[in-house]
Design a protein around this motif. Structure first.
Motif, PDB file in Angstrom:
ATOM      1  N   HIS A  77       5.647   9.009  12.284  1.00  0.00           N
ATOM      2  CA  HIS A  77       5.956   7.649  11.849  1.00  0.00           C
ATOM      3  C   HIS A  77       5.459   7.454  10.424  1.00  0.00           C
ATOM      4  O   HIS A  77       4.583   8.212   9.965  1.00  0.00           O
ATOM      5  CB  HIS A  77       5.273   6.618  12.779  1.00  0.00           C
ATOM      6  N   TYR A  78       6.045   6.459   9.761  1.00  0.00           N
ATOM      7  CA  TYR A  78       5.516   6.066   8.449  1.00  0.00           C
ATOM      8  C   TYR A  78       4.647   4.825   8.640  1.00  0.00           C
ATOM      9  O   TYR A  78       4.976   3.957   9.473  1.00  0.00           O
ATOM     10  CB  TYR A  78       6.670   5.697   7.504  1.00  0.00           C
ATOM     11  N   ILE A  79       3.578   4.715   7.860  1.00  0.00           N
ATOM     12  CA  ILE A  79       2.833   3.438   7.796  1.00  0.00           C
ATOM     13  C   ILE A  79       2.951   2.906   6.371  1.00  0.00           C
ATOM     14  O   ILE A  79       3.350   3.627   5.460  1.00  0.00           O
ATOM     15  CB  ILE A  79       1.325   3.631   8.168  1.00  0.00           C
ATOM     16  N   ASN A  80       2.628   1.648   6.217  1.00  0.00           N
ATOM     17  CA  ASN A  80       2.697   0.975   4.908  1.00  0.00           C
ATOM     18  C   ASN A  80       4.096   1.030   4.297  1.00  0.00           C
ATOM     19  O   ASN A  80       4.276   1.329   3.120  1.00  0.00           O
ATOM     20  CB  ASN A  80       1.695   1.592   3.911  1.00  0.00           C
ATOM     21  N   VAL A  81       5.091   0.776   5.166  1.00  0.00           N
ATOM     22  CA  VAL A  81       6.464   0.749   4.674  1.00  0.00           C
ATOM     23  C   VAL A  81       6.761  -0.649   4.148  1.00  0.00           C
ATOM     24  O   VAL A  81       6.338  -1.646   4.734  1.00  0.00           O
ATOM     25  CB  VAL A  81       7.440   1.103   5.814  1.00  0.00           C
ATOM     26  N   ASN A  82       7.469  -0.718   3.006  1.00  0.00           N
ATOM     27  CA  ASN A  82       7.798  -2.022   2.417  1.00  0.00           C
ATOM     28  C   ASN A  82       9.271  -2.124   2.062  1.00  0.00           C
ATOM     29  O   ASN A  82       9.838  -1.174   1.496  1.00  0.00           O
ATOM     30  CB  ASN A  82       6.939  -2.246   1.169  1.00  0.00           C
ATOM     31  N   PRO A  83       9.908  -3.248   2.476  1.00  0.00           N
ATOM     32  CA  PRO A  83      11.333  -3.411   2.192  1.00  0.00           C
ATOM     33  C   PRO A  83      11.561  -3.494   0.691  1.00  0.00           C
ATOM     34  O   PRO A  83      10.728  -3.994  -0.046  1.00  0.00           O
ATOM     35  CB  PRO A  83      11.701  -4.729   2.882  1.00  0.00           C
TER      36      PRO A  83
ATOM     37  N   ARG B 158       0.867  -1.200   0.000  1.00  0.00           N
ATOM     38  CA  ARG B 158       0.000   0.000   0.000  1.00  0.00           C
ATOM     39  C   ARG B 158       0.895   1.238   0.000  1.00  0.00           C
ATOM     40  O   ARG B 158       2.088   1.158   0.250  1.00  0.00           O
ATOM     41  CB  ARG B 158      -0.901  -0.023   1.233  1.00  0.00           C
ATOM     42  N   GLU B 159       0.266   2.382  -0.281  1.00  0.00           N
ATOM     43  CA  GLU B 159       1.040   3.619  -0.395  1.00  0.00           C
ATOM     44  C   GLU B 159       1.556   4.025   0.986  1.00  0.00           C
ATOM     45  O   GLU B 159       0.816   4.064   1.959  1.00  0.00           O
ATOM     46  CB  GLU B 159       0.137   4.729  -0.961  1.00  0.00           C
ATOM     47  N   MET B 160       2.865   4.315   1.040  1.00  0.00           N
ATOM     48  CA  MET B 160       3.461   4.744   2.307  1.00  0.00           C
ATOM     49  C   MET B 160       2.942   6.124   2.674  1.00  0.00           C
ATOM     50  O   MET B 160       2.763   6.971   1.819  1.00  0.00           O
ATOM     51  CB  MET B 160       4.993   4.790   2.160  1.00  0.00           C
ATOM     52  N   GLN B 161       2.653   6.317   3.963  1.00  0.00           N
ATOM     53  CA  GLN B 161       2.177   7.639   4.406  1.00  0.00           C
ATOM     54  C   GLN B 161       2.877   8.026   5.707  1.00  0.00           C
ATOM     55  O   GLN B 161       3.218   7.162   6.504  1.00  0.00           O
ATOM     56  CB  GLN B 161       0.670   7.585   4.678  1.00  0.00           C
ATOM     57  N   LYS B 162       3.036   9.306   5.886  1.00  0.00           N
ATOM     58  CA  LYS B 162       3.635   9.837   7.111  1.00  0.00           C
ATOM     59  C   LYS B 162       2.494  10.264   8.012  1.00  0.00           C
ATOM     60  O   LYS B 162       1.587  10.962   7.575  1.00  0.00           O
ATOM     61  CB  LYS B 162       4.523  11.043   6.760  1.00  0.00           C
TER      62      LYS B 162
END
Ligand code: 9G3
Length: 567
Positions: free
Chosen positions: A364-370, A250-254
């Protein structure tokens, strides 16, 4: 032995300073008395147990080809300077001065003494292999001596040292000891696991610890029930399998997360479980700042991290260094946009849409992906193993337990022979450094571990091979002559059979005698009461069961011999 003559000062109440059950029971049952912090006297019952443990250890060391000797406890400083260890152990080493103001160590271990001894009198390959051992007091000035005999400042250790021409020879000696140790702990009837230990500072390239399973054990281990894989949590490799398939990215958001610093804060704030959050830790590895990230519910294993980074010095970074390097403090850090090397626990590779700090306080960031939002330097195994992890051998879920280290064996290689230049001539007349191993068993600690593992609310339950006495005979009323006569006659009969018998001839109420018999842990109890004489019977009770058996007096000896033979 008559109880009225035995020096066995049992206590009614639980001693307050004792924290573990073995410490409490050995004090209460009159086995040990404290002389000072971490320093104990072994009273007669304890001495009998220690002698039995030592006898089993001696038999197995001798069977494996060991030769017993006895080395000095007072060790000249020069030997420790030769090995380069005089300054390594700091305050833990007891040091003393002689009348000429020369320094000595009180022996915490004997690598230096034995290497010097062998170097002086072993010159040829024909003299090897050699397995030399002793059973002797050791001295280590523990910062916090505790748990009675488990972590004393003076304790009894069997230490064996092996000397071979080469690594192949060491492997043979090591296997002999590994086998002997298994025989010893099986004979002692202890539940134990052999775990690969992190050989740490000792410098050998392989070591195993023998852990008696007990909730009060200081070491955390994981083990497989199916086969004998077991490992110190310090060293246990974690198996990572990418379970797939993964949810869509999903799209990363702050997001604004005022005052949120801990994983728990984020779990409460986002409603997402801790597995969906990533913690970022900052370390100085040989002076270089590195970031380490793990799943929120995992614990970093610093020993694994140190081995992965191949660094000497590793310590957590302070808040100032972190703030100046990342622009935020602990609890607001994350891998996204971080220009510091990031080491990710291998599980991170399988995470999707997780939360982490934004390297900005209160964000914080959510929806972070390696891979998409950050690239770690590497995916590595740096977390502590936990119950449920998969056995690296058979894939079965591992169990966690706590263990008491009662044995530790090491391959030393030439660590000491090089430091002290201990050599022998090989077949071609070439001088080679002797290849060594060292193998310890904590004798006094093993006695305490046996109590940790064998007790109930009434006291100790000694495994038969190490009990101080095999049988206790209790006449209900010592004033009744016929009871005392029957008791004495049975006492003499059993002693003539070579059994170790305690006769409770004290003029005490029966209840007191029963309580003491249970407390000191004698495996078999024979009660002689009024019924006994009318029906020519006695009562027998095994300490590890509740059943009471009525046995004809002339059957007692045979019955007991059979029970003891089963061990
Ligand atoms: C010291 C002090 C404490 C120590 C040592 C030296 C532990 C030390 C490791 C060993 C390794 C093996 C032979 C028997 C089995 C264990 N604590 N160790 O070397 F000076 Cl103060 O003792 N030694």
């Amino acid at each position: 032995m008559k109880f009225s003559e035995l020096f066995c000062p049992t206590l009614r109440e639980m001693p307050s300073e004792a924290e573990t059950v073995s410490h409490q029971l050995l004090l209460r049952a009159g086995y040990i008395r404290k002389a000072g912090a971490g320093i104990y006297s072994y009273l007669p019952l304890a001495q009998r147990v220690l002698k039995k443990i030592e006898a089993i250890v001696r038999e197995e060391m001798d069977r494996a080809g060991g030769q017993e000797l006895l080395m000095p406890i007072i060790q000249p400083r020069e030997l420790w300077e030769q090995s380069g260890r005089w300054d390594v152990y700091g305050d833990e080493m007891f040091r003393l001065l002689d009348r000429h103001q020369r320094y000595f160590a009180l022996g915490p271990t004997h690598e230096e003494i034995i290497t010097s001894l062998v170097n002086g009198d072993v010159h040829s390959y024909r003299d090897l292999p050699l397995l030399l051992y002793q059973i002797q007091n050791k001295y280590r000035d523990e910062i916090r001596p505790r748990f009675g005999l488990m972590r004393g400042r003076e304790f009894i250790m069997k230490d064996l040292y092996s000397f071979d021409m080469d690594e192949a020879g060491l492997d043979v000696s090591y296997l002999k000891m590994y086998t002997a140790y298994n025989r010893i702990f099986q004979r002692l009837k202890l539940q134990y696991r052999v775990v690969e230990a992190d050989s740490g500072a000792i410098g050998g390239n392989e070591s195993h610890e023998f852990m008696v399973l007990a909730d009060t054990g200081e070491d955390a281990i994981v083990f497989c029930e199916r086969e004998d894989f077991a490992s110190n949590v310090e060293k246990a490799a974690c198996v990572y399998r990418d379970e797939g398939p993964h949810e869509d990215m999903r799209e990363m958001q702050k997001i604004h997360t005022p005052g949120m610093r801990t994983i728990k804060d984020l779990v409460d704030f986002t409603g997402e479980p801790e597995q969906r959050h990533v913690k970022t830790l900052m370390y100085f590895a040989d002076g270089q700042l590195v970031a380490v990230i793990l799943r929120g519910d995992r614990e970093l294993n610093e020993i694994k991290l140190k081995n992965v980074l191949g660094c000497n010095q590793l310590f957590m970074a302070d808040d100032d260094s972190v703030r100046s390097a990342c622009g935020a403090g602990f609890g607001s850090l994350g891998p996204v946009g971080m220009d510091i090397k990031i080491y990710a626990d291998q599980e991170i590779a399988g995470l999707r849409n997780f939360t982490c700090g934004a390297n900005e306080d209160d964000y914080h960031y959510i929806n972070v992906n390696p891979g998409r939002d950050f690239l770690p330097e590497d995916y590595v195994d740096i977390r502590n193993a936990v119950e449920g992890d998969l056995c690296p051998v058979c894939g079965h879920p591992l169990k966690a337990a706590r263990g008491i280290e009662v044995g530790h064996i090491f391959k030393l290689g030439t660590k000491y022979s090089q430091a002290m230049n201990a050599t022998v001539l090989d077949k071609n007349g070439q001088s080679v450094h002797i290849v060594m191993g060292c193998y310890g068993i904590g004798i006094s600690r093993t006695m305490a571990a046996a109590v940790e593992q064998n007790h109930d609310e009434n006291g100790i339950i000694w495994p038969i091979p190490i009990t101080p006495f095999q049988v206790i005979i209790i006449p209900i009323n010592v004033k009744k002559q016929e009871q005392m006569e029957a008791a004495l006659s049975l006492y003499n009969e059993l002693q003539e059979l070579g059994l170790e018998v305690l006769l409770d001839d004290r003029d005490e109420r029966a209840g007191v005698k029963f309580k003491d018999a249970d407390l000191i842990g004698i495996p078999l109890r024979i009660v002689i009461g009024p019924k006994a004489l009318q029906e020519n019977q006695v009562e027998m009770k095994k300490r590890w069961e509740n059943e009471i058996y009525n046995i004809a007096i002339d059957q007692v000896a045979g019955t007991i011999m059979n029970i003891l033979k089963e061990g």
